[in-house]
Design a protein around this motif. Structure first.
Motif: not given
Length: 294
Positions: A20-21, A51, A73, A75
């Motif tokens: 997700e990140r 992440a 971005d 993310r």
């Protein structure tokens, strides 16, 4: 890797984003062994955050384009900056913290809404380690320090030592750089390479060059014969931690001098930087414990 997407930025190593990140360490070749991803990924896991920190090998010419991709971005949460980009990255960011601006280099970046912000946690991390090495802040104030190398890490260490030691000297291959830094910090300048005449008056030697990555005599910024001029009470600190015993530290230890490498600095600066990138995810002690166990 299911769900993974190839990173679109201009980097020299393969990276796929499947979380997700994500965070990143930007440098010439962090994919060849940088420790930051190990530390950050341990902290992400401890915090339950989906992440990963990725090493991203990038040239100076491609750095502006990479920063633009990361900024666009959402993310991307931030990360670390390795040699040789710590100074070159400063004008590419939306803003830098005041301390980083004073040093003129960043080793950490983090997102603040749509902006990318630069910070410098190298100096704080090194200072805590050097104080432990010499016996505390009070003992540090009595030391005559010499910092070798004034790249991003060297600038940060010198800036944090200025005003905390009784006397500060800096040396750099490019003398003009040393003179500029010395003027800013109220330090003295030594010729490069430093010789016995300078070292005989020093009781805290800090190597912030990359020379220590090489094996053998060429892996020390100071010749063994000149190192012998250091007083018996001197301490030697090397920001390098790969190898864990650099040629400089090996020679200093053989003389019975107090020594320490940069592993603790690497941990402490990463703890601080992680807290900036994902504020509130974990207490700092928990971040440090997770990273130390990695």
């Amino acid at each position: 890797m299911p769900g993974a997407t190839a990173f679109p930025g201009p980097i020299g190593n393969a990276v796929e984003i499947a979380t997700e990140r994500y965070a990143a360490i930007l440098g010439a070749s962090p994919s060849k062994g940088a420790r930051s991803p190990v530390l950050w990924n341990a902290a992400f896991k401890a915090a339950g955050i989906d992440a990963v920190m990725h090493p991203m090998d990038v040239t100076a010419g491609d750095l502006p384009a990479l920063v633009a991709v990361l900024k666009a971005d959402p993310r991307f949460v931030g990360g670390a900056v390795a040699v040789p980009h710590k100074q070159a990255l400063v004008p590419l960011l939306d803003r830098v913290e005041p301390e980083a601006a004073r040093i003129g280099a960043v080793n950490a970046i983090y997102r603040d809404g749509g902006a990318l912000v630069g910070a410098n946690t190298d100096g704080a991390g090194a200072l805590s380690q050097i104080e432990e090495l010499v016996g505390g802040g009070h003992a540090l104030r009595t030391r005559r320090a010499l910092v070798l190398g004034l790249g991003g890490a060297g600038l940060a260490v010198a800036a944090f030592l200025a005003g905390r030691v009784t006397e500060l000297t800096v040396a750099n291959r490019t003398r003009a750089t040393a003179e500029t830094v010395a003027g800013r910090l109220g330090a003295m300048v030594a010729d490069w390479p430093v010789g016995a005449d300078v070292l005989s008056k020093i009781d805290l030697l800090v190597n912030a060059t990359t020379i220590g990555h090489a094996a053998g005599p060429e892996g020390s910024p100071v010749a063994e014969a000149d190192l012998a001029a250091l007083p018996a009470s001197a301490a030697v600190y090397d920001v390098i931690y790969q190898p864990d015993v650099t040629p400089l530290l090996a020679m200093a230890s053989a003389r019975g001098l107090a020594t320490r490498n940069g592993l603790g600095m690497n941990l402490d600066q990463a703890v601080i930087a992680f807290g900036k990138a994902v504020p509130g995810a974990l207490e700092m002690d928990a971040v440090r414990a997770a990273m130390r166990a990695a």
